[in-house]
Design an enzyme around this catalytic site. Structure first.
Site, short mmCIF file in Angstrom:
data_model
loop_
_atom_site.label_atom_id
_atom_site.label_comp_id
_atom_site.label_asym_id
_atom_site.label_seq_id
_atom_site.Cartn_x
_atom_site.Cartn_y
_atom_site.Cartn_z
N LYS A 54 0.83 -1.20 0.00
CA LYS A 54 0.00 0.00 0.00
C LYS A 54 0.87 1.25 0.00
O LYS A 54 1.89 1.31 0.70
CB LYS A 54 -0.90 -0.04 1.24
CG LYS A 54 -1.95 1.05 1.33
CD LYS A 54 -2.84 0.81 2.54
CE LYS A 54 -3.90 1.88 2.71
NZ LYS A 54 -4.79 1.60 3.87
N SER A 80 -9.38 2.32 2.99
CA SER A 80 -8.40 2.98 2.15
C SER A 80 -7.45 2.01 1.42
O SER A 80 -6.63 2.46 0.62
CB SER A 80 -7.56 3.94 3.02
OG SER A 80 -6.87 3.25 4.04
N SER A 105 -9.95 -0.17 7.14
CA SER A 105 -9.38 0.01 5.82
C SER A 105 -8.80 -1.24 5.19
O SER A 105 -8.46 -1.23 4.01
CB SER A 105 -8.29 1.10 5.87
OG SER A 105 -8.87 2.36 6.04
#
Length: 473
Positions: A86, A161, A185
């Site tokens: 990420k 996210s 997330s």
């Protein structure tokens, strides 16, 4: 549509299947990395899951791994397995953009601890995955890299996210992804894309060398995968004992927990207070509760409205964190996207009493959860309250016909971070339109292995088939 053996194209295989092929000499890490990079080239233009790719670095790492396997000296079961990271985690060789003009082009001079652990285990880092700006929203899009789309319907969001991370895994761009979870997330995006995703106990995965901690230790690093075996293999690397931890807060190595012989006591909570839940999600999760009962566990349907207060107050923490972050970036307010700029301004207007109120709610929540876990082993909820919505929108406008705000789909996840407990999202029956749905299990602090063991038992009894094999949208 997921391959269940080790005979399909390499990009379709699980991490553990790739490891078996490497050990048998029937596949090479070089070929696996090339297959995943080719897959990324084919599908990423339509999904925007990856924001950066390093083909040369991946090729070098894969070649080194192939030499170790050929010599019979692999670094572990994930040596040579392709992974994505990420774009809120520092990785040497990549910029860490955090989805923001504040950080665009900012390189990393060291790997953040979880990334370093993956690299030391021989994993092949393919690239970095897209995030919403500063990772504080429940969809995935930002002013620098644009919007990420859900492989199951590219008109829709994969959530956030960690939306780029789950889109990459669900589309075959590597079987594993590393992400973060500050309020759901990892878990909600996993639910929206048919993956299993674990939010570990606070402190279980050590973190050093990262971005400014705008959510303090409420944000944790964790894995997303297509199978529980893969998730567990990644957690054994991420959750290794921290040599710098001091007892009694230190953890031992992440192990393998067998299901206890006695039936587990599970409290199924279909909704928190009056917050709406999509009917298809409610029905699918209720069916999953019945399936857990069918495995011999004692499943009781009830309420846990104690989470409602902290859920409603959760945005305060992000607002305060962004306002704090902006102190290090004077004069750059206009570099924020409009939504994040509004959050920063709201944070700057908060008082110490506002933050103290959230801390008080978190303390009360932990006490209420202690009482719940005295009578039950696990808490079960939907993972997300809404099915995936339009990719460009930060949140659904309505759920079950009821108007909702930015956290309307996130009803069930933030309280887990506030309590520091582990939570896992497990795929269950998809919607009528074929959109993935997940249910969440929450365990007491430190019982991460118990969640993974339950997920493995559920997967064995009710296997999910959730690898998207379509071409570019």
């Amino acid at each position: 549509m997921m391959q269940t053996d080790a005979t399909g194209p390499l990009w379709t295989l699980s991490a553990t299947a790739l490891g078996r092929r490497y050990a048998a000499g029937t596949a090479s890490p070089v070929a696996a990395a090339r297959a995943c990079l080719d897959r990324a080239e084919a599908v990423n233009p339509g999904l925007n899951a990856l924001v950066a790719v390093d083909p040369e670095g991946a090729a070098r790492a894969a070649a080194a791994s192939a030499a170790r396997w050929a010599a019979g000296r692999p670094l572990g079961p994930l040596d040579g397995v392709p992974v994505t990271i990420k774009d809120s985690l520092n990785v040497v060789g990549f910029a860490t953009g955090w989805g923001s003009r504040l950080y665009a082009g900012q390189g990393a001079d060291r790997d953040e601890t979880p990334v370093a652990r993956l690299r030391a285990a021989g994993a092949v880092i393919l690239g970095k995955t897209n995030v919403p700006e500063l990772t504080v929203q429940g969809y995935t899009g930002n002013p620098v890299s644009g919007v990420t789309r859900n492989p199951w319907d590219p008109a829709l969001t994969p959530g956030g996210s960690s939306g780029g991370a789950v889109a990459a895994v669900a589309a075959g761009i590597g079987p594993l992804a590393l992400g973060t979870d500050a309020g759901g997330s990892i878990r909600r995006p996993a639910s929206h894309t048919g993956l299993v995703g674990l939010k570990p106990t606070a402190g279980r995965v050590p973190r050093t060398g990262g971005l400014p901690p705008i959510m303090l230790d409420l944000e944790v690093v964790g894995p997303m995968a297509r199978t529980v075996d893969d998730l567990a293999a990644l957690m054994r690397i991420l959750g290794a004992a921290d040599p710098n931890a001091v007892a009694p807060n230190g953890f031992g190595p992440f192990g393998t927990a067998a299901m206890p012989e006695r039936p587990l006591r599970i409290l199924h909570v279909p909704a928190f207070g009056t917050a709406p839940v999509d009917p298809e999600i409610a029905d699918s999760v209720a069916e999953a509760a019945g399936r857990l009962a069918g495995l011999g566990h004692r499943v009781e349907t009830g309420r846990f409205d104690a989470a409602t207060a902290i859920t409603e107050a959760w945005p305060i923490l992000g607002q305060a964190g962004i306002a704090w972050l902006m102190r290090a970036h004077p004069g750059r307010r206009d570099d924020l996207g409009p939504d994040i700029r509004a959050l920063s301004e709201a944070g700057a207007a908060l008082s110490a009493a506002d933050l103290f109120d959230v801390q008080r709610m978190a303390l009360a929540l932990r006490q209420d959860l202690a009482a719940l876990f005295a009578a039950h082993d696990l808490l079960m909820t939907p993972t997300a309250a809404a099915l995936p919505w339009r990719a460009e929108d930060t949140h659904p406008e309505r759920i079950a016909g009821v108007p909702v705000g930015p956290r309307g789909s996130a009803t069930f996840t933030g309280f887990v971070n506030a309590a520091g407990c582990p939570g896992i999202s497990i795929p269950c029956r998809p919607s009528r339109a074929g959109l993935p749905i997940g249910f969440q299990l929450v365990a007491p602090w430190g019982r991460d292995e118990a969640l993974v063991a339950m997920a493995a038992a559920y997967e064995a009894a009710h296997p999910w088939r959730m690898l998207w094999e379509g071409g570019a949208p």
